[in-house]
Design an enzyme around this catalytic site. Structure first.
Site, PDB file in Angstrom:
ATOM      1  N   TYR A  71       0.822  -1.209   0.000  1.00  0.00           N
ATOM      2  CA  TYR A  71       0.000   0.000   0.000  1.00  0.00           C
ATOM      3  C   TYR A  71       0.856   1.259   0.000  1.00  0.00           C
ATOM      4  CZ  TYR A  71      -4.630  -2.080   0.909  1.00  0.00           C
ATOM      5  OH  TYR A  71      -5.820  -2.748   0.814  1.00  0.00           O
TER       6      TYR A  71
ATOM      7  N   LYS B  79       3.326 -15.209   1.860  1.00  0.00           N
ATOM      8  CA  LYS B  79       3.582 -16.070   0.707  1.00  0.00           C
ATOM      9  C   LYS B  79       5.101 -16.260   0.609  1.00  0.00           C
ATOM     10  CE  LYS B  79       1.416 -17.294  -2.575  1.00  0.00           C
ATOM     11  NZ  LYS B  79       1.041 -18.700  -2.910  1.00  0.00           N
TER      12      LYS B  79
ATOM     13  N   ASP C  50     -12.041  -9.275   4.830  1.00  0.00           N
ATOM     14  CA  ASP C  50     -13.354  -9.270   4.159  1.00  0.00           C
ATOM     15  C   ASP C  50     -13.936 -10.682   4.152  1.00  0.00           C
ATOM     16  OD1 ASP C  50     -13.248  -6.546   3.474  1.00  0.00           O
ATOM     17  OD2 ASP C  50     -14.072  -6.925   1.476  1.00  0.00           O
TER      18      ASP C  50
ATOM     19  N   ASP D 291      -2.711 -18.063   0.746  1.00  0.00           N
ATOM     20  CA  ASP D 291      -3.765 -18.676  -0.087  1.00  0.00           C
ATOM     21  C   ASP D 291      -4.410 -19.845   0.648  1.00  0.00           C
ATOM     22  OD1 ASP D 291      -1.363 -20.059  -0.339  1.00  0.00           O
ATOM     23  OD2 ASP D 291      -1.692 -20.647  -2.420  1.00  0.00           O
TER      24      ASP D 291
ATOM     25  N   ASP E 220      -6.157  -7.189   4.251  1.00  0.00           N
ATOM     26  CA  ASP E 220      -7.329  -6.559   3.638  1.00  0.00           C
ATOM     27  C   ASP E 220      -8.256  -7.635   3.083  1.00  0.00           C
ATOM     28  OD1 ASP E 220      -8.908  -4.419   2.556  1.00  0.00           O
ATOM     29  OD2 ASP E 220      -8.026  -4.854   0.598  1.00  0.00           O
TER      30      ASP E 220
END
Ligand code: IPM
Ligand code: MG
Length: 350
Positions: free
Chosen positions: A136, A187, A248, A220, A244
């Site tokens: 970001y 990751k 959600d 993942d 983020d």
């Protein structure tokens, strides 16, 4: 001096923060409240989504509560003036690097999730999202036009040891007061920043938090495990972008994005930034149907983490639960109550 600065922002933001104001005025009448335009609203008025005055007042307040920012109206505004840039500027300017996003399944809502009751009942996850670093904020970034035709876009994922350590500490400390487990997600199989993340979290755990159970999980796989067996998680520690996305996803486990609050914290004693994790929902803005509970629960977190009123936070939390028990439901939860009526239900339960 302002105790609580309200930044209603855009879309459904003003509607849900209006309910926070009513709850705050009832629950703690001695609290000093102030309100300022933010995001697209501030851009329209002042040409900037976050003015210097607003940032200064935010840094001087005890807590800041933001509604939501953004919407189609500002889609073609240059990126550094967009409503979202105001939010990122506020997070960075306040130095709130640790974002706490609880995903809690309220008992009366166990059937509101799109997942089966037996998968989500009793769910209680705390996502700790790094909030002021990573992709970001990394540079270089931008879009360039290639002479050979077409364009090239760059974003940079970048983390330092110190950035990973400080947010890692928040996660381990929280775990000690909960079920004592941290799942760190990155990751590391494809990204160097992920490798460093895993290395630093491992070292920190060994040096200071060996009593806490630490598990590493590729992001993942974490996304998949969240829908397969979400109750395996206690605290999830992850970076800005994965946090983020995973938050959600976790929100939907609890029934609705309209239920999830968040707290962003920086150095001890510095003001916290509280936001519902939902967006500005332009499709329903202005209709008075948005669920105000995520915003009201964000205020509950502000009482607990920044305003030193855990007693009032407990009362507010119980009131929300009671309102839900009594069947109060906005449309996102399959009901018919409007924003203000849901606020009324919470006030009545208080
Ligand atoms: C969130 C939001 C923000 C983010 C947007 C509005 C900039 O999605 O708080 O989760 O991506 O951090
Ligand atoms: Mg988000």
């Amino acid at each position: 001096m302002t105790d609580l600065l309200l930044l209603p922002g855009d879309g459904i933001g003003p509607e849900v923060t209006a309910e926070v104001r009513r709850v705050a005025e009832r629950l703690c009448p001695d609290l000093t409240l102030d309100e300022r335009p933010f995001g697209g609203k501030s851009y329209d008025i002042a040409g900037s989504p976050l003015t210097e005055e607003t940032l200064a007042e935010a840094k001087a307040a005890k807590a800041v509560l933001m509604g939501a920012v953004g919407g189609p109206k500002w889609a073609s505004v240059p990126r550094d003036k967009r409503p979202e840039a105001g939010l990122l500027g506020l997070r960075a300017g306040m130095g709130v690097f640790a974002n706490l996003r609880p995903a809690l399944c309220f008992q009366p809502l166990a059937d509101a999730s799109t997942l089966k009751r037996e998968v989500v009942e009793g769910l209680d996850i705390m996502i700790v999202r790094e909030l002021t670093g990573g992709i970001y904020f990394g540079s270089p970034r931008g879009i360039e036009v290639l002479t050979a035709g077409g364009k090239r876009a760059v974003d940079t994922q970048v983390y330092t040891t110190a950035e990973i350590e400080r947010v890692g500490r928040v996660a381990f400390e929280l775990a000690r007061g909960r079920r004592n487990k941290v799942t760190s997600c990155e990751k590391s199989n494809v990204m160097d920043s992920g490798l460093l993340w895993r290395e630093v979290v491992t070292e920190l755990h060994k040096a200071e938090y060996a009593d806490v159970t630490l598990e590493h999980m590729l992001a993942d796989n974490a996304a998949m495990q969240l829908v397969k067996n979400p109750r395996q998680f206690d605290v999830i520690l992850t970076d800005n972008l994965f946090g983020d996305i995973l938050s959600d996803e976790a929100a939907q486990l609890t029934g609705s994005l309209g239920m999830l609050p968040s707290a962003a914290l920086g150095a001890p004693g510095a003001p916290g930034l509280y936001e519902p994790i939902h967006g500005s929902a332009p499709d329903i803005a202005g209709q008075g149907v948005a669920n105000p509970l995520a915003a009201i629960l964000s205020f509950e977190m502000a009482l607990r983490w920044s305003l030193g009123r855990a007693d009032l936070a407990d009362r507010l939390f119980a009131a929300v639960n009671r309102a839900l028990e009594q069947g109060a439901r906005t449309p996102d939860l399959g009901g018919k109550l409007g924003t203000r009526e849901m606020g009324d239900a919470v006030l009545a339960a208080l």
